[in-house]
Design a protein around this motif. Structure first.
Motif, PDB file in Angstrom:
ATOM      1  N   UNK A 183       9.441   9.700   5.564  1.00 25.55           N
ATOM      2  CA  UNK A 183       9.902  10.200   4.188  1.00 25.55           C
ATOM      3  C   UNK A 183       9.492   9.961   3.307  1.00 25.55           C
ATOM      4  N   UNK A 184       9.165  10.963   2.497  1.00 23.11           N
ATOM      5  CA  UNK A 184       8.426  10.190   0.924  1.00 23.11           C
ATOM      6  C   UNK A 184       9.467   9.850  -0.041  1.00 23.11           C
ATOM      7  N   UNK A 185      10.870  10.184   1.113  1.00 22.11           N
ATOM      8  CA  UNK A 185      12.162   9.345  -0.249  1.00 22.11           C
ATOM      9  C   UNK A 185      12.724   8.413  -0.709  1.00 22.11           C
ATOM     10  N   UNK A 186      12.295   7.819   0.714  1.00 18.07           N
ATOM     11  CA  UNK A 186      12.512   5.834   0.689  1.00 18.07           C
ATOM     12  C   UNK A 186      11.654   5.313   0.114  1.00 18.07           C
ATOM     13  N   UNK A 187      11.566   5.287  -1.199  1.00 18.42           N
ATOM     14  CA  UNK A 187      10.387   4.541  -1.721  1.00 18.42           C
ATOM     15  C   UNK A 187      10.795   3.155  -1.717  1.00 18.42           C
ATOM     16  N   UNK A 188      12.151   2.792  -2.224  1.00 12.89           N
ATOM     17  CA  UNK A 188      12.614   1.356  -2.191  1.00 12.89           C
ATOM     18  C   UNK A 188      12.390   0.781  -1.235  1.00 12.89           C
ATOM     19  N   UNK A 189      12.994   0.892   0.153  1.00 12.96           N
ATOM     20  CA  UNK A 189      11.925  -0.016   1.323  1.00 12.96           C
ATOM     21  C   UNK A 189      11.014  -0.855   1.436  1.00 12.96           C
ATOM     22  N   UNK A 190       9.995  -0.609  -0.142  1.00 12.87           N
ATOM     23  CA  UNK A 190       8.656  -1.442   0.378  1.00 12.87           C
ATOM     24  C   UNK A 190       8.158  -2.132  -0.440  1.00 12.87           C
ATOM     25  N   UNK A 191       9.356  -2.689  -1.217  1.00 11.47           N
ATOM     26  CA  UNK A 191       9.272  -4.146  -1.751  1.00 11.47           C
ATOM     27  C   UNK A 191      10.661  -4.641  -1.619  1.00 11.47           C
ATOM     28  N   UNK A 192      10.669  -5.942  -1.233  1.00 12.14           N
ATOM     29  CA  UNK A 192      11.824  -6.828  -1.102  1.00 12.14           C
ATOM     30  C   UNK A 192      12.826  -6.778  -2.335  1.00 12.14           C
ATOM     31  N   UNK A 193      12.262  -7.040  -3.411  1.00 13.26           N
ATOM     32  CA  UNK A 193      13.641  -6.550  -4.627  1.00 13.26           C
ATOM     33  C   UNK A 193      13.542  -5.867  -4.661  1.00 13.26           C
ATOM     34  N   UNK A 194      13.380  -4.740  -4.730  1.00 13.76           N
ATOM     35  CA  UNK A 194      13.696  -3.379  -4.943  1.00 13.76           C
ATOM     36  C   UNK A 194      14.682  -2.688  -3.784  1.00 13.76           C
ATOM     37  N   UNK A 195      14.435  -3.247  -2.355  1.00  9.86           N
ATOM     38  CA  UNK A 195      15.221  -3.293  -1.443  1.00  9.86           C
ATOM     39  C   UNK A 195      16.927  -3.906  -1.655  1.00  9.86           C
ATOM     40  N   UNK A 234       0.880  -1.389  -0.001  1.00 13.23           N
ATOM     41  CA  UNK A 234      -0.150   0.028   0.403  1.00 13.23           C
ATOM     42  C   UNK A 234       0.955   1.467   0.449  1.00 13.23           C
ATOM     43  N   UNK A 235       1.659   1.462   0.984  1.00 12.73           N
ATOM     44  CA  UNK A 235       2.314   2.350   0.931  1.00 12.73           C
ATOM     45  C   UNK A 235       2.953   2.276  -0.199  1.00 12.73           C
ATOM     46  N   UNK A 236       3.992   1.558  -1.218  1.00 11.91           N
ATOM     47  CA  UNK A 236       5.016   1.892  -2.468  1.00 11.91           C
ATOM     48  C   UNK A 236       3.552   2.531  -3.496  1.00 11.91           C
ATOM     49  N   UNK A 237       2.435   1.687  -3.357  1.00 19.31           N
ATOM     50  CA  UNK A 237       1.579   2.360  -4.021  1.00 19.31           C
ATOM     51  C   UNK A 237       0.765   3.861  -4.034  1.00 19.31           C
TER      52      UNK A 237
END
Length: 377
Positions: free
Chosen positions: A264-276, A108-111
């Protein structure tokens, strides 16, 4: 609150302030008061869950579950609730359920943030490409104010390191400052073409803001983890700066990012394991790039080694900073400064070992996504 006793937002701000002060019980009471006034205030449940230990048949757990299933709840509310339900389930040792809630909350956060890792891949590429022209414009002047930059991946131990360093009587801990990014991002990315004057203005603006946070001391820490993006610019503008790069077990770092709801809205990578995992690879590659240029000036501190050999690692750190030894640096839990990061509960305890293994209980649900991290360690 005297004027408007049912003002939930005021209680939320009070809860945040009490928590920053380290008054956990009073903060919990404040969040409970919000829920009493406004039972659908989802942020309060997430804030409460960070401080509160859930028990079986817990009234707040049941309220969250009920609210989460309500048809009128927004994605934003459901996101907060799922992060809170994940923490509650972990407290009850329901690991599978905890992971499911966490997965939904992260999706939901990534979306909501509309994040795509391509934007970070492009950013890292720009930083490396524009660095040579920045390096040619190094400032030679020195300043009375000496910044210490503590950087690395978020959740890698930077808060603990700042607590240790700012326990020294000559150092002020200023926390996570946005000034390098605010004044320097466009220069670092090459959007603004650097010259001596531009670097000098960046430096001056940063020093002016840092002075306001210095409490009259000449040595001030800035522990914004994301400053690892701007190491080239930092050394060009502050040739006498101290830079501490904190690194931690890769799987523990990545898991801790996934588990955390960041304001912070600048850490969007952290809401998906593959992205992380991909972002962690970008971070490691960029740090190798900086170390290739400034290896003798960057102090690499391993968080796990610090927790195992606290005395030895702390002494080496204080020596790198060219400060006289003070025993208070071995008791960071007694540091009374306000801590504004996700780690503020941990740093009020004695330095402890084992936190980097906590992700292991979730390993069966990760489908081996962290296996590729061993190559990056």
């Amino acid at each position: 609150i005297k004027i408007k006793p049912d003002y939930a937002e005021a209680y939320n701000n009070i809860g945040i302030a009490l928590n920053l002060k380290g008054d956990t019980e009073a903060a919990i009471d404040s969040y409970k008061q919000i829920i009493k006034i406004k039972p659908d205030y989802a942020v309060a449940y997430r804030s409460l869950s960070n401080l509160y230990r859930f028990t079986e048949h817990d009234e707040y757990f049941l309220k969250m579950q009920s609210l989460c299933q309500s048809p009128g709840v927004s994605d934003e509310q459901r996101c907060h609730l799922n992060f809170a339900l994940s923490k509650a389930s972990e407290d009850l040792n329901e690991v599978g359920q905890s992971f499911n809630y966490l997965k939904i909350g992260n999706e939901l956060r990534k979306k909501i943030l509309s994040y795509d890792i391509k934007q970070d891949i492009e950013l890292f590429s720009q930083l490396k490409k524009s660095y040579p022209s920045i390096a040619l414009q190094s400032v030679v002047e020195s300043s009375d104010l000496k910044p210490i930059f503590i950087l690395g991946m978020p959740r890698s131990g930077t808060t603990l390191v700042e607590q240790i360093v700012s326990s020294h009587s000559e150092v002020t801990g200023a926390g996570e400052l946005s000034y390098v990014e605010r004044f320097g991002e466009l220069i670092a990315r090459g959007v603004i073409k650097p010259n001596a004057e531009i670097i000098s203005v960046f430096r001056q603006r940063y020093i002016e803001e840092l002075k306001k946070r210095s409490e009259g001391r000449s040595i001030v820490t800035d522990k914004m983890p994301q400053n690892f993006l701007y190491v080239g610019l930092i050394f060009s503008a502050f040739p006498d700066a101290k830079v501490i790069h904190v690194n931690r077990d890769p799987a523990a770092t990545c898991w801790s990012n996934y588990k955390q709801y960041f304001e912070s809205k600048g850490l969007g990578y952290s809401y998906d394991l593959d992205d992380i995992v991909r972002y962690f690879g970008l971070y490691k590659d960029l740090m190798q790039f900086w170390l290739g240029h400034y290896g003798d000036r960057i102090y690499n501190l391993n968080y796990d080694n610090l927790t195992i050999n606290q005395d030895e690692e702390t002494r080496k750190l204080i020596q790198y900073l060219e400060l006289e030894w003070e025993n208070d640096c071995l008791s960071p839990q007694h540091n009374k400064r306000s801590v504004r990061t996700a780690s503020q509960q941990q740093v009020r305890q004695k330095v402890y070992q084992g936190s980097s293994q906590q992700w292991r209980k979730f390993e069966p649900y990760l489908n081996g996504v962290f296996d590729q991290l061993t190559e990056l360690n």
